[in-house]
Design a protein around this motif. Structure first.
Motif, PDB file in Angstrom:
ATOM      1  N   THR A  11       2.959 -27.353 -69.192  1.00 60.28           N
ATOM      2  CA  THR A  11       1.490 -27.343 -69.087  1.00 60.28           C
ATOM      3  C   THR A  11       0.868 -26.081 -69.675  1.00 60.28           C
ATOM      4  OG1 THR A  11       1.580 -26.324 -66.890  1.00 60.28           O
ATOM      5  CG2 THR A  11       1.592 -28.722 -66.967  1.00 60.28           C
ATOM      6  N   THR A  12       1.672 -25.081 -70.001  1.00 64.67           N
ATOM      7  CA  THR A  12       1.125 -23.828 -70.540  1.00 64.67           C
ATOM      8  C   THR A  12       0.594 -24.046 -71.950  1.00 64.67           C
ATOM      9  OG1 THR A  12       2.737 -22.586 -69.236  1.00 64.67           O
ATOM     10  CG2 THR A  12       1.654 -21.416 -71.041  1.00 64.67           C
ATOM     11  N   GLN A  13      -0.676 -23.805 -72.138  1.00 65.54           N
ATOM     12  CA  GLN A  13      -1.287 -24.042 -73.442  1.00 65.54           C
ATOM     13  C   GLN A  13      -0.772 -23.021 -74.460  1.00 65.54           C
ATOM     14  OE1 GLN A  13      -3.515 -26.966 -73.762  1.00 65.54           O
ATOM     15  NE2 GLN A  13      -2.093 -27.050 -72.052  1.00 65.54           N
ATOM     16  N   GLY A  14      -0.429 -23.519 -75.666  1.00 68.48           N
ATOM     17  CA  GLY A  14       0.126 -22.658 -76.705  1.00 68.48           C
ATOM     18  C   GLY A  14       1.639 -22.537 -76.643  1.00 68.48           C
ATOM     19  N   ALA A  15       2.279 -23.226 -75.686  1.00 67.98           N
ATOM     20  CA  ALA A  15       3.741 -23.152 -75.582  1.00 67.98           C
ATOM     21  C   ALA A  15       4.385 -23.844 -76.778  1.00 67.98           C
ATOM     22  CB  ALA A  15       4.203 -23.797 -74.276  1.00 67.98           C
ATOM     23  N   TYR A  16       5.575 -23.357 -77.122  1.00 70.95           N
ATOM     24  CA  TYR A  16       6.329 -23.922 -78.252  1.00 70.95           C
ATOM     25  C   TYR A  16       7.745 -24.220 -77.783  1.00 70.95           C
ATOM     26  CZ  TYR A  16       8.419 -24.355 -82.891  1.00 70.95           C
ATOM     27  OH  TYR A  16       9.080 -24.813 -84.012  1.00 70.95           O
ATOM     28  N   GLY A 273     -10.150 -26.830 -57.165  1.00 68.84           N
ATOM     29  CA  GLY A 273      -9.183 -27.076 -58.231  1.00 68.84           C
ATOM     30  C   GLY A 273      -9.592 -28.181 -59.188  1.00 68.84           C
ATOM     31  N   PHE A 274     -10.815 -28.678 -59.019  1.00 69.00           N
ATOM     32  CA  PHE A 274     -11.298 -29.766 -59.882  1.00 69.00           C
ATOM     33  C   PHE A 274     -12.614 -29.341 -60.539  1.00 69.00           C
ATOM     34  CE2 PHE A 274      -8.558 -31.564 -56.736  1.00 69.00           C
ATOM     35  CZ  PHE A 274      -7.881 -32.589 -57.364  1.00 69.00           C
ATOM     36  N   ARG A 275     -12.760 -29.704 -61.809  1.00 67.53           N
ATOM     37  CA  ARG A 275     -13.999 -29.397 -62.534  1.00 67.53           C
ATOM     38  C   ARG A 275     -14.779 -30.688 -62.759  1.00 67.53           C
ATOM     39  NH1 ARG A 275     -12.973 -28.043 -67.587  1.00 67.53           N
ATOM     40  NH2 ARG A 275     -10.746 -28.439 -67.505  1.00 67.53           N
ATOM     41  N   ILE A 276     -16.069 -30.631 -62.432  1.00 66.22           N
ATOM     42  CA  ILE A 276     -16.930 -31.794 -62.643  1.00 66.22           C
ATOM     43  C   ILE A 276     -17.790 -31.534 -63.872  1.00 66.22           C
ATOM     44  CG2 ILE A 276     -18.722 -33.260 -61.643  1.00 66.22           C
ATOM     45  CD1 ILE A 276     -17.711 -32.443 -58.882  1.00 66.22           C
ATOM     46  N   MET A 277     -17.638 -32.363 -64.903  1.00 63.24           N
ATOM     47  CA  MET A 277     -18.361 -32.183 -66.161  1.00 63.24           C
ATOM     48  C   MET A 277     -19.775 -32.765 -66.040  1.00 63.24           C
ATOM     49  SD  MET A 277     -15.640 -30.859 -67.345  1.00 63.24           S
ATOM     50  CE  MET A 277     -15.941 -30.534 -69.078  1.00 63.24           C
ATOM     51  N   GLU A 278     -20.612 -32.437 -67.017  1.00 64.53           N
ATOM     52  CA  GLU A 278     -21.993 -32.941 -67.011  1.00 64.53           C
ATOM     53  C   GLU A 278     -22.030 -34.463 -67.059  1.00 64.53           C
ATOM     54  OE1 GLU A 278     -24.378 -31.215 -69.996  1.00 64.53           O
ATOM     55  OE2 GLU A 278     -24.182 -29.169 -69.241  1.00 64.53           O
ATOM     56  N   SER A 279     -21.027 -35.060 -67.718  1.00 67.87           N
ATOM     57  CA  SER A 279     -20.963 -36.521 -67.835  1.00 67.87           C
ATOM     58  C   SER A 279     -20.574 -37.190 -66.514  1.00 67.87           C
ATOM     59  CB  SER A 279     -19.931 -36.900 -68.902  1.00 67.87           C
ATOM     60  OG  SER A 279     -18.636 -36.456 -68.501  1.00 67.87           O
ATOM     61  N   GLY A 280     -20.125 -36.381 -65.542  1.00 63.32           N
ATOM     62  CA  GLY A 280     -19.648 -36.935 -64.284  1.00 63.32           C
ATOM     63  C   GLY A 280     -18.137 -37.030 -64.211  1.00 63.32           C
ATOM     64  N   ALA A 281     -17.479 -36.872 -65.354  1.00 62.55           N
ATOM     65  CA  ALA A 281     -16.016 -36.928 -65.379  1.00 62.55           C
ATOM     66  C   ALA A 281     -15.432 -35.752 -64.594  1.00 62.55           C
ATOM     67  CB  ALA A 281     -15.508 -36.896 -66.817  1.00 62.55           C
ATOM     68  N   VAL A 282     -14.316 -36.009 -63.915  1.00 64.78           N
ATOM     69  CA  VAL A 282     -13.675 -34.978 -63.084  1.00 64.78           C
ATOM     70  C   VAL A 282     -12.273 -34.690 -63.628  1.00 64.78           C
ATOM     71  CG1 VAL A 282     -12.865 -34.401 -60.770  1.00 64.78           C
ATOM     72  CG2 VAL A 282     -14.965 -35.715 -61.056  1.00 64.78           C
ATOM     73  N   PHE A 283     -11.982 -33.405 -63.807  1.00 63.46           N
ATOM     74  CA  PHE A 283     -10.655 -32.994 -64.287  1.00 63.46           C
ATOM     75  C   PHE A 283     -10.106 -31.925 -63.361  1.00 63.46           C
ATOM     76  CE2 PHE A 283     -13.012 -34.203 -68.178  1.00 63.46           C
ATOM     77  CZ  PHE A 283     -12.223 -35.286 -68.552  1.00 63.46           C
ATOM     78  N   MET A 284      -8.782 -31.868 -63.251  1.00 66.59           N
ATOM     79  CA  MET A 284      -8.169 -30.824 -62.418  1.00 66.59           C
ATOM     80  C   MET A 284      -7.807 -29.618 -63.278  1.00 66.59           C
ATOM     81  SD  MET A 284      -4.418 -32.469 -61.541  1.00 66.59           S
ATOM     82  CE  MET A 284      -5.016 -34.079 -61.048  1.00 66.59           C
ATOM     83  N   ASP A 285      -7.812 -28.436 -62.663  1.00 64.03           N
ATOM     84  CA  ASP A 285      -7.476 -27.236 -63.428  1.00 64.03           C
ATOM     85  C   ASP A 285      -5.954 -27.075 -63.513  1.00 64.03           C
ATOM     86  OD1 ASP A 285      -6.605 -26.194 -61.023  1.00 64.03           O
ATOM     87  OD2 ASP A 285      -8.378 -24.952 -60.701  1.00 64.03           O
ATOM     88  N   ASP A 286      -5.526 -26.045 -64.233  1.00 66.48           N
ATOM     89  CA  ASP A 286      -4.096 -25.870 -64.501  1.00 66.48           C
ATOM     90  C   ASP A 286      -3.288 -25.682 -63.215  1.00 66.48           C
ATOM     91  OD1 ASP A 286      -4.543 -26.127 -67.143  1.00 66.48           O
ATOM     92  OD2 ASP A 286      -4.483 -23.993 -67.605  1.00 66.48           O
TER      93      ASP A 286
END
Length: 343
Positions: A11-16, A273-286
């Motif tokens: 899940t680490t962004q930029g991992a190779y 631990g969850f982000r609510i976007m302007e569109s209403g969509a919900v995403f969890m953080d890392d």
């Protein structure tokens, strides 16, 4: 019997990810953060901006380790896997079954019975364990209705009728799902199933866990030589893993729904631990995503007695066992498909 292997979630962004000897090395900013022998892995799942060297892809393909690429929020994007394994005769038999209405109905009936029975068990467990925290009459009413639907599904009915009952059972189950949330109720409210994108935190958790289960079911089907795209309950469409969706039905409530409820009710995930976007969509953080992945992996290590073959095994091995039993049924070695029933 196949050995239960680990899934590497990156899940680490930029991992190779690269091949180093007989191992998979995970590098971040040029430094090796993790190194695992290939023989300990059953699959690799990459979230977001994670890249792999071509040599690693070839190495994984040779060792039957599938690499799945998902968006940062868990939406499936692509998959790299080696040559298709299994007996071509088994696949031809699968295709013949899919074209046969009567045989398709038989397998679809088993899948729906598994889904409804396991959903009912989830409700019964909550009713038994938390009678003081839930609306007992509402939950008992849903259980009674699921019992009634199960009786209808077992009758000699058409495939479309079975699909109709499956949809009704899902509606009955999710209509009372909010009752199963016994803590953090002000922040984790469930109204109805929403996806692409999920519109509340509970749906966000469910969708993410369903994606994980789908990855494992699909890998299991491919490992025994079945085509995950040709199913019996779900209609065949281009790009749709219909058979994986069929088999996933028996695992949704038993594995994903229960885990989502545990994470909420034991306060292992928080509303922050969850982000609510302007569109209403919900995403969890890392951090929340890592918490969920660790819990999912731990759950797969738990042991359970398989109700059909009467052997104790890790939960993570159930996918492969059920895929094997389905293959045996299609070959004619078993009279019916013994769907996994949680008791």
């Amino acid at each position: 019997m196949k050995k239960h292997l680990n899934t590497l979630f990156v899940t680490t962004q930029g991992a190779y990810l690269a091949k180093e000897g007989e191992t998979v090395a995970v590098k971040v900013d040029g430094k090796v953060r993790l190194q695992l022998p290939i023989h300990t892995l059953g699959g690799i799942v990459c979230f977001g901006q994670v890249s792999c060297s071509p040599f690693l892809m070839g190495f994984c393909a040779e060792n039957d380790v599938a690499i799945s690429f998902l968006s940062e929020h868990g939406r499936f994007l692509a998959r790299v896997q080696g040559p298709v394994s299994g007996n071509v005769l088994l696949r031809r038999e699968q295709y013949r079954w899919a074209d046969d209405q009567q045989k398709s109905t038989s397998v679809a009936r088993s899948a729906v019975i598994g889904k409804i029975s396991n959903s009912r068990t989830v409700l019964q467990r909550v009713l038994r364990d938390h009678p003081g925290k839930i609306d007992v009459p509402v939950l008992q009413g849903a259980i009674d209705r699921l019992n009634s639907i199960l009786m209808h599904v077992r009758e000699d009915i058409t495939l479309d009728t079975i699909r109709g009952y499956e949809g009704e059972a899902a509606q009955v189950y999710f209509n009372v799902f909010d009752n199963l949330i016994t803590s953090q109720k002000e922040n984790f409210i469930f109204h109805e199933r929403s996806r692409r994108p999920p519109l509340d935190r509970v749906n966000c958790l469910l969708s993410f866990l369903y994606t994980m289960v789908m990855h494992d079911v699909r890998s299991a089907l491919e490992s025994v030589g079945l085509d995950p795209a040709v199913g019996f309950l779900h209609r065949v469409r281009p790009g749709r893993p219909s058979l994986a969706l069929d088999m996933m039905e028996e695992f949704r409530s038993f594995l994903a729904d229960r885990l989502a409820l545990s994470l909420i009710n034991l306060s292992q995930v928080k509303d922050k631990g969850f982000r609510i976007m302007e569109s209403g969509a919900v995403f969890m953080d890392d951090e929340t995503r890592k918490t969920v992945l660790v819990a999912y992996q731990n759950r797969k290590q738990d042991e359970i007695m398989h109700p059909f073959i009467k052997e104790k095994m890790p939960v993570g091995l159930l996918f492969h066992t059920q895929a094997l039993l389905l293959a045996r049924h299609l070959r004619g070695d078993l009279d019916g498909y013994p769907v996994f029933l949680w008791k």
